[in-house]
Design a protein around this motif. Structure first.
Motif, PDB file in Angstrom:
ATOM      1  N   GLY A  68       3.113  -1.377  13.462  1.00 45.24           N
ATOM      2  CA  GLY A  68       3.554  -1.546  12.081  1.00 45.24           C
ATOM      3  C   GLY A  68       3.821  -2.995  11.732  1.00 45.24           C
ATOM      4  O   GLY A  68       3.388  -3.487  10.690  1.00 45.24           O
ATOM      5  N   TYR A  72       1.657  -5.208   9.148  1.00 46.02           N
ATOM      6  CA  TYR A  72       2.410  -5.854   8.070  1.00 46.02           C
ATOM      7  C   TYR A  72       2.120  -7.352   8.052  1.00 46.02           C
ATOM      8  O   TYR A  72       1.877  -7.943   6.999  1.00 46.02           O
ATOM      9  CB  TYR A  72       3.900  -5.585   8.271  1.00 46.02           C
ATOM     10  CG  TYR A  72       4.786  -6.023   7.129  1.00 46.02           C
ATOM     11  CD1 TYR A  72       4.814  -5.311   5.950  1.00 46.02           C
ATOM     12  CD2 TYR A  72       5.603  -7.147   7.248  1.00 46.02           C
ATOM     13  CE1 TYR A  72       5.643  -5.697   4.894  1.00 46.02           C
ATOM     14  CE2 TYR A  72       6.430  -7.536   6.211  1.00 46.02           C
ATOM     15  CZ  TYR A  72       6.448  -6.804   5.032  1.00 46.02           C
ATOM     16  OH  TYR A  72       7.257  -7.192   3.999  1.00 46.02           O
ATOM     17  N   GLY A  80       1.719  -1.263   6.930  1.00 45.01           N
ATOM     18  CA  GLY A  80       2.544  -1.837   7.990  1.00 45.01           C
ATOM     19  C   GLY A  80       4.018  -1.594   7.760  1.00 45.01           C
ATOM     20  O   GLY A  80       4.763  -1.263   8.687  1.00 45.01           O
ATOM     21  N   LEU A  83       4.767   2.262   8.446  1.00 43.76           N
ATOM     22  CA  LEU A  83       4.747   2.602   9.872  1.00 43.76           C
ATOM     23  C   LEU A  83       5.868   1.911  10.624  1.00 43.76           C
ATOM     24  O   LEU A  83       6.603   2.545  11.392  1.00 43.76           O
ATOM     25  CB  LEU A  83       3.398   2.238  10.488  1.00 43.76           C
ATOM     26  CG  LEU A  83       3.261   2.492  11.993  1.00 43.76           C
ATOM     27  CD1 LEU A  83       3.516   3.957  12.320  1.00 43.76           C
ATOM     28  CD2 LEU A  83       1.885   2.046  12.461  1.00 43.76           C
ATOM     29  N   GLY A  84       6.016   0.608  10.403  1.00 43.16           N
ATOM     30  CA  GLY A  84       7.048  -0.142  11.117  1.00 43.16           C
ATOM     31  C   GLY A  84       8.452   0.333  10.776  1.00 43.16           C
ATOM     32  O   GLY A  84       9.277   0.539  11.671  1.00 43.16           O
TER      33      GLY A  84
END
Length: 131
Positions: A68, A72, A80, A83-84
């Protein structure tokens, strides 16, 4: 900001990779099961399969946090970010759950949750600045 997020996410991931190692690969070693508060090698053997599975959860969250932050940083900010942030939020939530699981877990929860919380704050600050 991307560099700070990447550093914080990497530290979050590193801690969770270490937890993966302890739980999935080294669980039956006395230094490890004692660290997790087990009383005996028999207890470690009894819980080995559960710890093995839990360790992989930690590994997968670490991978999510790293991927992520990389996505990003490469400019795909929405994917990103999602997910991060999801990965480190799960790490932090697990630390909160750890605090509620019994006495003597606050220190472990702080170790587990500090860098994910820092990463969450950095992601949110970055998001507010972009808006």
């Amino acid at each position: 900001m991307v560099i700070l997020i990447t550093i914080a996410a990497t530290l979050s991931a590193a801690m969770h990779v270490l937890i993966f190692y302890w739980e999935s690969l080294a669980w039956t070693r006395p230094a490890v099961w004692k660290r997790f508060g087990l009383a005996s090698a028999d207890d470690a053997e009894t819980t080995r399969v559960l710890a093995y599975n839990q360790g992989f959860y930690n590994l997968f969250l670490a991978i999510g946090a790293l991927i992520g932050s990389i996505i990003y940083g490469l400019g795909s900010t929405e994917a990103g970010f999602a997910l991060g942030l999801f990965a480190v939020a799960c790490m932090f939530a697990a630390a909160v759950v750890l605090v509620t699981s019994g006495k003597g877990r606050v220190r472990a929860a702080l170790v587990q949750g500090f860098f994910p919380l820092v990463t969450i704050v950095l992601y949110l600050v970055s998001w507010m600045v972009e808006r």
